[in-house]
Write a protein that holds these residues in place. Structure first.
Motif, PDB file in Angstrom:
ATOM      1  N   TYR A  14      -3.991   5.864   0.251  1.00 35.84           N
ATOM      2  CA  TYR A  14      -3.415   7.114   0.753  1.00 35.84           C
ATOM      3  C   TYR A  14      -3.368   8.161  -0.361  1.00 35.84           C
ATOM      4  O   TYR A  14      -3.039   7.844  -1.505  1.00 35.84           O
ATOM      5  CB  TYR A  14      -1.989   6.878   1.278  1.00 35.84           C
ATOM      6  N   ASP A  15      -3.663   9.405  -0.004  1.00 40.53           N
ATOM      7  CA  ASP A  15      -3.559  10.503  -0.970  1.00 40.53           C
ATOM      8  C   ASP A  15      -2.111  10.900  -1.211  1.00 40.53           C
ATOM      9  O   ASP A  15      -1.744  11.307  -2.303  1.00 40.53           O
ATOM     10  CB  ASP A  15      -4.348  11.726  -0.479  1.00 40.53           C
ATOM     11  N   SER A  16      -1.295  10.820  -0.159  1.00 41.32           N
ATOM     12  CA  SER A  16       0.133  11.106  -0.297  1.00 41.32           C
ATOM     13  C   SER A  16       0.895   9.936   0.316  1.00 41.32           C
ATOM     14  O   SER A  16       0.359   9.214   1.166  1.00 41.32           O
ATOM     15  CB  SER A  16       0.492  12.422   0.393  1.00 41.32           C
ATOM     16  N   PRO A  17       2.135   9.733  -0.096  1.00 40.89           N
ATOM     17  CA  PRO A  17       2.889   8.572   0.390  1.00 40.89           C
ATOM     18  C   PRO A  17       2.974   8.537   1.921  1.00 40.89           C
ATOM     19  O   PRO A  17       3.358   9.522   2.545  1.00 40.89           O
ATOM     20  CB  PRO A  17       4.274   8.761  -0.233  1.00 40.89           C
ATOM     21  N   PRO A  18       2.586   7.403   2.523  1.00 42.92           N
ATOM     22  CA  PRO A  18       2.625   7.272   3.984  1.00 42.92           C
ATOM     23  C   PRO A  18       4.017   6.908   4.494  1.00 42.92           C
ATOM     24  O   PRO A  18       4.877   6.449   3.735  1.00 42.92           O
ATOM     25  CB  PRO A  18       1.644   6.131   4.247  1.00 42.92           C
ATOM     26  N   ARG A  19       4.197   7.108   5.782  1.00 43.02           N
ATOM     27  CA  ARG A  19       5.407   6.627   6.455  1.00 43.02           C
ATOM     28  C   ARG A  19       5.233   5.131   6.705  1.00 43.02           C
ATOM     29  O   ARG A  19       4.121   4.621   6.727  1.00 43.02           O
ATOM     30  CB  ARG A  19       5.599   7.332   7.803  1.00 43.02           C
ATOM     31  N   VAL A  40      12.665  11.174   7.736  1.00 42.26           N
ATOM     32  CA  VAL A  40      11.472  10.345   7.542  1.00 42.26           C
ATOM     33  C   VAL A  40      11.434   9.843   6.100  1.00 42.26           C
ATOM     34  O   VAL A  40      11.638  10.601   5.158  1.00 42.26           O
ATOM     35  CB  VAL A  40      10.186  11.142   7.864  1.00 42.26           C
ATOM     36  N   ILE A  41      11.166   8.561   5.956  1.00 43.96           N
ATOM     37  CA  ILE A  41      11.037   7.949   4.632  1.00 43.96           C
ATOM     38  C   ILE A  41       9.566   7.600   4.411  1.00 43.96           C
ATOM     39  O   ILE A  41       8.893   7.072   5.286  1.00 43.96           O
ATOM     40  CB  ILE A  41      11.894   6.661   4.542  1.00 43.96           C
ATOM     41  N   ARG A  42       9.112   7.891   3.236  1.00 45.51           N
ATOM     42  CA  ARG A  42       7.737   7.559   2.853  1.00 45.51           C
ATOM     43  C   ARG A  42       7.774   6.517   1.740  1.00 45.51           C
ATOM     44  O   ARG A  42       8.783   6.378   1.055  1.00 45.51           O
ATOM     45  CB  ARG A  42       6.989   8.815   2.424  1.00 45.51           C
ATOM     46  N   ILE A  43       6.663   5.826   1.577  1.00 38.00           N
ATOM     47  CA  ILE A  43       6.579   4.746   0.585  1.00 38.00           C
ATOM     48  C   ILE A  43       5.528   5.111  -0.447  1.00 38.00           C
ATOM     49  O   ILE A  43       4.398   5.446  -0.101  1.00 38.00           O
ATOM     50  CB  ILE A  43       6.195   3.401   1.258  1.00 38.00           C
ATOM     51  N   GLY A  70      10.366  -3.430  -7.992  1.00 36.40           N
ATOM     52  CA  GLY A  70      10.000  -2.199  -8.689  1.00 36.40           C
ATOM     53  C   GLY A  70       8.564  -1.742  -8.507  1.00 36.40           C
ATOM     54  O   GLY A  70       8.095  -0.870  -9.241  1.00 36.40           O
ATOM     55  N   LYS A  71       7.857  -2.293  -7.529  1.00 38.98           N
ATOM     56  CA  LYS A  71       6.452  -1.942  -7.342  1.00 38.98           C
ATOM     57  C   LYS A  71       6.240  -0.759  -6.390  1.00 38.98           C
ATOM     58  O   LYS A  71       5.210  -0.098  -6.439  1.00 38.98           O
ATOM     59  CB  LYS A  71       5.668  -3.165  -6.865  1.00 38.98           C
ATOM     60  N   VAL A  72       7.204  -0.509  -5.522  1.00 43.52           N
ATOM     61  CA  VAL A  72       7.155   0.649  -4.625  1.00 43.52           C
ATOM     62  C   VAL A  72       8.546   1.277  -4.585  1.00 43.52           C
ATOM     63  O   VAL A  72       9.531   0.660  -4.991  1.00 43.52           O
ATOM     64  CB  VAL A  72       6.712   0.295  -3.175  1.00 43.52           C
TER      65      VAL A  72
END
Length: 149
Positions: free
Chosen positions: A50-55, A94-97, A81-83
């Motif tokens: 992904y170019d930007s953090p996805p939902r 909305v939260i993105r990862i 601590g990986k994401v």
């Protein structure tokens, strides 16, 4: 009257091969010492595309799993601590990862573990056999629509 199943032995071979690949990959993941499951590894690799953090819903769709499964995977990866969860800049509900720096480092190490697993799996094959296998796998991956039961 019995019906013969000409593809039965081949289907069984494919299932056995899939299990072998999974075992080898799991062992290599364990050996690299990152404490990442195969499913978490897949989520990390997916995030990297992904170019930007996805939902989370985007990840669930891409991974073809239920959203709850993604929540569980993200919980584990966030704890290590990986994401990290980040708020959407346009919709605070909305939260993105997103991958952390540690997540990107883990991805590089996971790539090495996957490459080692692939080398082990393909070791019995000659270069010509590998080429043929690659072509056959491309055909199986790309060919034909899915048929139901």
């Amino acid at each position: 009257m019995t019906t013969s199943d000409p593809d039965g032995p081949l289907a069984e071979q494919l299932l056995r091969f899939t299990r072998r690949v999974h075992r080898i990959q799991k062992r290599h993941l364990h050996d690299c010492g990152l404490g990442v499951t195969p499913a978490q590894s897949r989520l990390l690799r997916t995030l990297a595309h992904y170019d930007s953090p996805p939902r989370m819903a985007d990840l669930a769709e891409r991974l073809e799993v239920v959203p709850r499964a993604v929540t569980t995977l993200v919980d584990g990866l966030e704890a290590s601590g990986k994401v990290r969860r980040v708020p959407d800049p346009t919709n605070r509900r909305v939260i993105r990862i997103e991958l952390t720096e540690d997540g990107r480092k883990s991805l590089r190490e996971l790539h090495g573990a996957r490459r080692s697993a692939a080398e082990e799996i393909l070791a019995p094959l000659t270069d010509e056999q590998r080429s043929v296998l690659g072509e056959l796998l491309d055909t199986l991956i790309d060919g034909g629509g899915a048929r139901g039961c």
